[in-house]
Design a protein around this motif. Structure first.
Motif, mmCIF file in Angstrom:
data_model
loop_
_atom_site.group_PDB
_atom_site.id
_atom_site.type_symbol
_atom_site.label_atom_id
_atom_site.label_comp_id
_atom_site.label_asym_id
_atom_site.label_seq_id
_atom_site.Cartn_x
_atom_site.Cartn_y
_atom_site.Cartn_z
ATOM 1 N N LEU A 198 0.825 -1.208 0.000
ATOM 2 C CA LEU A 198 0.000 0.000 0.000
ATOM 3 C C LEU A 198 0.859 1.259 0.000
ATOM 4 C CD1 LEU A 198 -2.853 1.233 0.207
ATOM 5 C CD2 LEU A 198 -2.559 1.173 2.680
ATOM 6 N N ILE A 199 1.886 1.285 0.831
ATOM 7 C CA ILE A 199 2.782 2.446 0.895
ATOM 8 C C ILE A 199 3.543 2.608 -0.414
ATOM 9 C CG2 ILE A 199 4.858 3.336 2.033
ATOM 10 C CD1 ILE A 199 3.719 2.097 4.638
ATOM 11 N N LEU A 200 4.003 1.499 -1.002
ATOM 12 C CA LEU A 200 4.709 1.558 -2.283
ATOM 13 C C LEU A 200 3.800 2.094 -3.386
ATOM 14 C CD1 LEU A 200 7.351 0.902 -3.762
ATOM 15 C CD2 LEU A 200 6.395 -1.366 -4.213
ATOM 16 N N ALA A 201 2.560 1.636 -3.420
ATOM 17 C CA ALA A 201 1.604 2.114 -4.420
ATOM 18 C C ALA A 201 1.346 3.616 -4.254
ATOM 19 C CB ALA A 201 0.299 1.336 -4.315
ATOM 20 N N ALA A 202 1.195 4.062 -3.011
ATOM 21 C CA ALA A 202 0.973 5.486 -2.756
ATOM 22 C C ALA A 202 2.174 6.308 -3.214
ATOM 23 C CB ALA A 202 0.701 5.724 -1.279
ATOM 24 N N CYS A 203 3.384 5.790 -2.996
ATOM 25 C CA CYS A 203 4.588 6.495 -3.445
ATOM 26 C C CYS A 203 4.621 6.618 -4.965
ATOM 27 C CB CYS A 203 5.838 5.778 -2.950
ATOM 28 S SG CYS A 203 6.116 5.944 -1.184
ATOM 29 N N PHE A 204 4.249 5.544 -5.666
ATOM 30 C CA PHE A 204 4.235 5.596 -7.131
ATOM 31 C C PHE A 204 3.164 6.563 -7.647
ATOM 32 C CE2 PHE A 204 6.384 1.281 -7.329
ATOM 33 C CZ PHE A 204 7.570 1.807 -7.826
#
Length: 48
Positions: free
Chosen positions: A14-20
């Motif tokens: 979830l955090i990685l997706a938000a960063c992208f």
């Protein structure tokens, strides 16, 4: 997979997706995609 490991993995994704998503907005990707879509539509109906 243990419950704790699965939870950590979900939060990490979830955090990685938000960063992208934020990276895409910062680099103005939505604007470029919209411009390409408008150009394609105008070419399709014969105006552009």
């Amino acid at each position: 997979m243990k419950k704790k490991t699965a939870t950590i993995l979900r939060w990490g994704i979830l955090i990685l997706a938000a960063c992208f998503i934020i990276l895409g907005i910062v680099t103005e990707e939505p604007v470029l995609i919209l411009q390409k879509a408008v150009r394609a539509c105008l070419e399709c109906i014969g105006i552009g």
